[in-house]
Design a protein around this motif. Structure first.
Motif, PDB file in Angstrom:
ATOM      1  N   VAL A  60       0.857  -1.184   0.000  1.00 38.07           N
ATOM      2  CA  VAL A  60       0.000   0.000   0.000  1.00 38.07           C
ATOM      3  C   VAL A  60       0.894   1.236   0.000  1.00 38.07           C
ATOM      4  CG1 VAL A  60      -1.776   1.262   1.210  1.00 38.07           C
ATOM      5  CG2 VAL A  60      -1.793  -1.239   1.239  1.00 38.07           C
ATOM      6  N   SER A 111      -0.955   7.583  -0.941  1.00 37.58           N
ATOM      7  CA  SER A 111      -1.840   7.994  -2.034  1.00 37.58           C
ATOM      8  C   SER A 111      -1.801   9.502  -2.209  1.00 37.58           C
ATOM      9  CB  SER A 111      -3.266   7.547  -1.732  1.00 37.58           C
ATOM     10  OG  SER A 111      -3.700   8.107  -0.525  1.00 37.58           O
ATOM     11  N   SER A 154      -9.199  -1.449  -1.428  1.00 36.37           N
ATOM     12  CA  SER A 154      -8.002  -2.288  -1.472  1.00 36.37           C
ATOM     13  C   SER A 154      -8.339  -3.761  -1.656  1.00 36.37           C
ATOM     14  CB  SER A 154      -7.178  -2.109  -0.197  1.00 36.37           C
ATOM     15  OG  SER A 154      -6.665  -0.801  -0.104  1.00 36.37           O
ATOM     16  N   GLU A 210      -2.771  -0.999  -5.124  1.00 36.77           N
ATOM     17  CA  GLU A 210      -2.822   0.129  -4.206  1.00 36.77           C
ATOM     18  C   GLU A 210      -4.257   0.650  -4.229  1.00 36.77           C
ATOM     19  OE1 GLU A 210      -1.219   3.974  -5.971  1.00 36.77           O
ATOM     20  OE2 GLU A 210       0.003   2.453  -6.989  1.00 36.77           O
ATOM     21  N   PRO A 211      -4.705   1.331  -3.178  1.00 39.90           N
ATOM     22  CA  PRO A 211      -6.106   1.768  -3.135  1.00 39.90           C
ATOM     23  C   PRO A 211      -6.499   2.489  -4.414  1.00 39.90           C
ATOM     24  CG  PRO A 211      -5.063   2.176  -1.034  1.00 39.90           C
ATOM     25  CD  PRO A 211      -3.960   1.733  -1.965  1.00 39.90           C
ATOM     26  N   SER A 241      -8.141  -6.634   4.677  1.00 35.03           N
ATOM     27  CA  SER A 241      -6.942  -7.346   4.235  1.00 35.03           C
ATOM     28  C   SER A 241      -7.321  -8.746   3.771  1.00 35.03           C
ATOM     29  CB  SER A 241      -5.954  -7.461   5.403  1.00 35.03           C
ATOM     30  OG  SER A 241      -6.525  -8.249   6.441  1.00 35.03           O
TER      31      SER A 241
END
Length: 474
Positions: free
Chosen positions: A10, A13, A52, A90-91, A135
């Motif tokens: 991650v 951002s 995610s 990644e988000p 997760s």
């Protein structure tokens, strides 16, 4: 089946990434569907907020591993601990797929894409529902059951465009439709059939359905709905919609499959036995319609069903209701033969299942049909244990009880509580529990004893075949 292992980092951002996308009507997500020249469908998700890890809420079976391919560079897709999972590197707010439209019948699941002989297609929008998770470890903790997800599925719109009329929730749309997925979802129809209006339901009927079935479809199904309205004691709040897809006469015999979704009945039928009028085929078709229609009355007041191991509750009762209703429409000798035949086969199937393990684990052993057969006998026994012998009255009380629960679902706890409130003794309730949770030393004797204790007076042939019961008379 190999477990998907996904490793991703991650990253920090940018401000633009975290910004919320503007989706209409407060939706958390939308999924746009469009057919491709290859015959595949493009599926593109857009999320209001970066995501995610997402679990497909309906993850029965592994068919998506063979039919879904990620087409965006930012994601991985596969099964984690028995659940279909989208993992973003990644988000991110978008992810897209190219999918092969699966038209095959699935066990314990709605057909993703239903094709009609006249070229129309109906898409099950509930197949695209997703729920966010923190997760992959959180996915593993669900132990293969998405009902264990604490958070609800994302509020999601399905957007479909078509050069043919689009029908959803009994309404016709042109060019494009945006539809909010609710619960298990519904079917969105794309094709040239028109909505046909009847007293108790509306219908979208395959134009190529054999004439002998099409000509009597409205009167037969109207009779089933009318009878249920009397037996249940109420009319459906909203008129039901029936979609009937004809699969053609390429296969020998005949097949009928389908399911109930909110106020929709989706039916698929086909086979050479449908080419000409046949009383036995017609009886089965009537039973199938009656079974699925019973589900509409079970859920009409907004309750849901506990799934998986507890499916015997609603499937068994729908079987009992449908068999008794169809038998009531026959002449006496024909009704006896019909009931003896269906319950003789159900008895053997239930015993075979219980010899391998409890009913509660039948689906895990690919014996899901036992929820219909064993569940049918449980419904009959429940009816027999009650003073009034009225399964419909029991279910009306059961639904009222479920409405008082936080999740508003008909489950085992509510079922046995309702039995107790309506007068079933502890010994009678335990006799039913033994069939659900136990693995009896002698399954045949255990099932027979349950029927005898419920006053159903089972009779067997010299060869051990169940040939008669004291059938309920509603």
């Amino acid at each position: 089946m190999q477990r998907l292992v996904i490793v991703f980092i991650v990253l920090f951002s940018f401000g633009g990434l975290a910004a919320q996308a503007q989706l209409p009507d407060g939706a958390d997500a939308e999924v746009r569907l469009s057919p491709e020249e290859s015959g595949n469908w493009r599926v593109e998700y857009t999320f209001a907020e970066p995501q995610s890890v997402l679990a497909l809420v309906r993850s029965t079976g592994d068919y998506r591993e063979l039919t879904w391919s990620v087409t965006s560079d930012n994601a991985r897709f596969g099964r984690v601990a028995g659940i279909d999972v989208i993992a973003l590197d990644e988000p991110a707010r978008t992810v897209s797929f190219s999918i092969i439209p699966l038209t095959s019948t699935l066990v314990g699941e709605y057909t993703p894409f239903v094709t009609f002989a006249d070229g129309s297609v109906a898409v099950h929008d509930g197949q695209f529902s997703v729920a966010p998770l923190d997760s992959l470890e959180a996915v593993e903790a669900l132990e293969g059951d998405t009902s264990n997800i604490g958070a609800p599925a994302l509020s999601m719109d399905v957007v479909l465009s078509s050069d043919t009329p689009i029908i959803v929730d009994g309404e016709v749309h042109q060019d494009k439709v945006r539809h909010r997925v609710d619960g298990d979802g519904t079917y969105i129809y794309l094709g040239n059939s028109e909505i046909e209006e009847f007293d108790s339901f509306t219908a979208v009927i395959d134009k190529r359905l054999p004439a002998w079935l099409r000509d009597r479809f409205d009167s037969d199904l109207e009779a089933i709905f009318s009878a249920y309205e009397q037996l249940w004691g109420f009319d459906l709040e909203h008129k039901a919609t029936v979609m009937l897809a004809y699969k053609g006469a390429t296969a020998d015999g005949f097949s009928v499959t389908g399911g109930a979704l909110d106020q929709l009945l989706m039916m698929e039928m086909g086979g050479t036995a449908l080419n000409a009028p046949d009383d036995d085929v017609l009886s089965y078709v009537h039973w199938f319609f009656a079974h699925e229609a019973a589900h509409l009355f079970q859920i009409d007041r907004g309750v849901g069903f506990a799934s998986g191991a507890q499916s015997w509750i609603h499937e068994g009762a729908a079987n009992t209701m449908a068999y008794s209703l169809i038998a009531s429409m026959m002449e006496q000798d024909g009704a006896k033969r019909f009931l003896a035949g269906v319950y003789g086969r159900a008895f053997d199937e239930c015993v075979t299942t219980l010899e391998a393990g409890p009913l509660a684990t039948a689906a895990e052993r690919d014996a899901f049909s036992a929820h219909y057969s064993c569940g049918d006998f449980i419904a009959l026994a429940t009816d027999g244990f009650l003073k009034q012998r009225n399964l419909y009255g029991f279910w009306n009380r059961l639904v009222s009880m479920a409405k008082g629960e936080p999740d508003e679902k008909v489950d085992e706890d509510t079922y046995f509580s309702t039995m107790q409130i309506l007068g079933a003794t502890k010994a009678q309730r335990n006799a039913v529990r033994a069939l659900v949770d136990g693995r009896p030393d002698n399954a045949r004797k255990t099932l027979t004893n349950l029927l005898e204790k419920a006053g159903l007076e089972p009779e067997f042939s010299a060869g051990g075949q169940l040939i008669a019961l004291k059938w309920p008379d509603y």
